[in-house]
Motif scaffolding. Structure first.
Motif, mmCIF file in Angstrom:
data_model
loop_
_atom_site.group_PDB
_atom_site.id
_atom_site.type_symbol
_atom_site.label_atom_id
_atom_site.label_comp_id
_atom_site.label_asym_id
_atom_site.label_seq_id
_atom_site.Cartn_x
_atom_site.Cartn_y
_atom_site.Cartn_z
ATOM 1 N N PRO A 24 0.824 -1.223 0.000
ATOM 2 C CA PRO A 24 0.000 0.000 0.000
ATOM 3 C C PRO A 24 0.852 1.264 0.000
ATOM 4 C CG PRO A 24 -0.867 -1.610 1.555
ATOM 5 C CD PRO A 24 0.467 -2.136 1.093
ATOM 6 N N ALA A 25 1.978 1.241 0.736
ATOM 7 C CA ALA A 25 2.849 2.417 0.774
ATOM 8 C C ALA A 25 3.397 2.730 -0.615
ATOM 9 C CB ALA A 25 4.004 2.171 1.752
ATOM 10 N N GLY A 26 3.790 1.692 -1.342
ATOM 11 C CA GLY A 26 4.305 1.901 -2.686
ATOM 12 C C GLY A 26 3.241 2.433 -3.631
ATOM 13 N N ARG A 27 2.030 1.907 -3.527
ATOM 14 C CA ARG A 27 0.949 2.367 -4.402
ATOM 15 C C ARG A 27 0.590 3.823 -4.119
ATOM 16 N NH1 ARG A 27 -0.722 -3.077 -3.488
ATOM 17 N NH2 ARG A 27 -2.015 -2.468 -1.701
ATOM 18 N N GLU A 28 0.564 4.195 -2.857
ATOM 19 C CA GLU A 28 0.236 5.581 -2.498
ATOM 20 C C GLU A 28 1.320 6.541 -2.966
ATOM 21 O OE1 GLU A 28 -0.747 6.075 1.589
ATOM 22 O OE2 GLU A 28 -2.059 4.302 1.656
ATOM 23 N N LEU A 29 2.578 6.150 -2.805
ATOM 24 C CA LEU A 29 3.660 7.035 -3.212
ATOM 25 C C LEU A 29 3.694 7.187 -4.737
ATOM 26 C CD1 LEU A 29 6.030 8.755 -2.263
ATOM 27 C CD2 LEU A 29 7.506 6.752 -2.508
ATOM 28 N N LEU A 30 3.416 6.119 -5.454
ATOM 29 C CA LEU A 30 3.385 6.194 -6.914
ATOM 30 C C LEU A 30 2.257 7.113 -7.379
ATOM 31 C CD1 LEU A 30 4.540 5.210 -9.589
ATOM 32 C CD2 LEU A 30 2.940 3.293 -9.483
ATOM 33 N N ALA A 31 1.091 7.011 -6.737
ATOM 34 C CA ALA A 31 -0.020 7.890 -7.098
ATOM 35 C C ALA A 31 0.308 9.343 -6.784
ATOM 36 C CB ALA A 31 -1.285 7.455 -6.359
ATOM 37 N N LEU A 32 0.982 9.564 -5.652
ATOM 38 C CA LEU A 32 1.364 10.928 -5.282
ATOM 39 C C LEU A 32 2.374 11.501 -6.272
ATOM 40 C CD1 LEU A 32 1.127 13.183 -3.154
ATOM 41 C CD2 LEU A 32 3.033 12.115 -1.932
ATOM 42 N N ALA A 33 3.342 10.695 -6.670
ATOM 43 C CA ALA A 33 4.333 11.160 -7.646
ATOM 44 C C ALA A 33 3.678 11.444 -8.991
ATOM 45 C CB ALA A 33 5.438 10.115 -7.804
ATOM 46 N N GLY A 34 2.656 10.685 -9.344
ATOM 47 C CA GLY A 34 1.978 10.905 -10.610
ATOM 48 C C GLY A 34 1.279 12.249 -10.692
ATOM 49 N N ARG A 35 0.981 12.855 -9.535
ATOM 50 C CA ARG A 35 0.321 14.167 -9.525
ATOM 51 C C ARG A 35 1.316 15.308 -9.612
ATOM 52 N NH1 ARG A 35 -2.978 11.386 -5.654
ATOM 53 N NH2 ARG A 35 -1.888 12.338 -3.886
ATOM 54 N N LEU A 36 2.599 15.020 -9.667
ATOM 55 C CA LEU A 36 3.611 16.073 -9.736
ATOM 56 C C LEU A 36 3.444 16.935 -10.992
ATOM 57 C CD1 LEU A 36 7.013 14.519 -8.570
ATOM 58 C CD2 LEU A 36 5.968 16.633 -7.746
ATOM 59 N N ALA A 37 3.220 16.280 -12.128
ATOM 60 C CA ALA A 37 3.162 17.021 -13.389
ATOM 61 C C ALA A 37 1.964 17.958 -13.461
ATOM 62 C CB ALA A 37 3.130 16.044 -14.560
ATOM 63 N N LYS A 38 1.005 17.815 -12.543
ATOM 64 C CA LYS A 38 -0.172 18.677 -12.555
ATOM 65 C C LYS A 38 0.021 19.931 -11.714
ATOM 66 C CE LYS A 38 -3.269 14.733 -13.245
ATOM 67 N NZ LYS A 38 -4.439 13.980 -12.727
ATOM 68 N N VAL A 39 1.119 20.011 -10.981
ATOM 69 C CA VAL A 39 1.386 21.195 -10.158
ATOM 70 C C VAL A 39 1.779 22.350 -11.077
ATOM 71 C CG1 VAL A 39 2.838 22.170 -8.353
ATOM 72 C CG2 VAL A 39 2.094 19.777 -8.205
ATOM 73 N N GLY A 40 1.092 23.492 -10.919
ATOM 74 C CA GLY A 40 1.366 24.629 -11.798
ATOM 75 C C GLY A 40 1.748 25.900 -11.085
ATOM 76 N N ASP A 41 1.580 25.958 -9.763
ATOM 77 C CA ASP A 41 1.913 27.186 -9.042
ATOM 78 C C ASP A 41 2.338 26.833 -7.625
ATOM 79 O OD1 ASP A 41 -0.483 26.536 -7.742
ATOM 80 O OD2 ASP A 41 -1.651 27.917 -8.972
ATOM 81 N N ALA A 42 2.671 27.871 -6.858
ATOM 82 C CA ALA A 42 3.160 27.659 -5.491
ATOM 83 C C ALA A 42 2.087 27.024 -4.611
ATOM 84 C CB ALA A 42 3.624 28.982 -4.894
ATOM 85 N N GLY A 43 0.810 27.379 -4.833
ATOM 86 C CA GLY A 43 -0.256 26.774 -4.040
ATOM 87 C C GLY A 43 -0.369 25.287 -4.287
ATOM 88 N N GLY A 44 -0.291 24.899 -5.549
ATOM 89 C CA GLY A 44 -0.337 23.478 -5.866
ATOM 90 C C GLY A 44 0.860 22.729 -5.314
#
Length: 222
Positions: A24-44
């Motif tokens: 579960p830890a690996g799956r959660e971290l992979l999902a979290l890393a996948g959201r990196l490319a969607k960050v567009g500003d300091a708030g994100g």
């Protein structure tokens, strides 16, 4: 770090965790890393980092687990003399890579307030990769096989011509305008009286044996 670079961070994370982590830890971290490319500003970026902190609070003890060599003596690491190793070494590496990049200020560099104050900062490297690096790569490909110094100067010229106000004529020196001596053209063929310089067949060799004579038909077949 730009979004293009963040994509590479995601790829490195996926390489460590695989596409289907078994924990579960690996799956959660992979999902979290996948959201990196969607960050567009300091708030994100702040929201994403908060998620990384929550992940560590939930799984920090899990990635600190160790495996003792005495419990698995057949492991190559045990045979190499190691007394213990991290049980979830690849998961630790993926997590601490993200932590290290953030602490160095490289993970969300395009959100740096000091940079944004001077105007919008591109979140990708498309303008560099497509506008400069692509031309440099084409020049290197066209001049492959030449000396390194020659290729370096060609690359410098490409970059210079993409500067704000290039002035290529400023590199022309007065010596370039001086008339150069033309090379004397070499005569075509042997000089008169030296026609015998053409190599003749060696004595005892039939010039018209198979492979030497005049060929006709397709592929030399009569």
């Amino acid at each position: 770090m730009t979004k293009d670079s963040l994509v590479h961070v995601v790829r490195n994370t996926r390489r460590d965790l695989t596409g289907r982590p078994g924990t579960p830890a690996g799956r959660e971290l992979l999902a979290l890393a996948g959201r990196l490319a969607k960050v567009g500003d300091a708030g994100g970026a702040a929201v994403w980092l908060a998620g990384l902190n929550r992940w560590h609070n939930d799984h920090g003890a899990f990635i600190r687990q160790r495996t003792m060599a005495s419990s698995d003596p057949s492991d190559p690491r045990a045979r190499a003399g190691r007394r213990w190793w991290w049980t979830h070494e690849r998961l630790r590496r993926a997590y601490f890579r993200l932590v290290r990049l953030n602490r160095r200020g490289e993970l969300f560099a395009f959100c740096d307030p000091d940079l944004v104050a001077g105007g919008p900062v591109p979140s990708t490297t498309n303008r560099i990769e497509g506008g400069v690096n692509a031309d440099v790569k084409r020049v290197l490909d066209a001049h492959r096989g030449l000396t390194g110094e020659h290729m370096r100067r060609c690359c410098e010229w490409v970059v210079y011509m993409k500067s704000r106000d290039p002035d290529p004529e400023s590199f022309v020196t007065p010596e370039c305008w001086r008339a150069k001596r033309t090379r004397r053209e070499e005569p075509d063929g042997p000089a008169p009286g030296t026609e015998t310089a053409v190599q003749l067949p060696t004595t005892g060799v039939d010039a018209y044996e198979s492979g030497f004579g005049i060929r006709k038909g397709w592929a030399g077949r009569s």
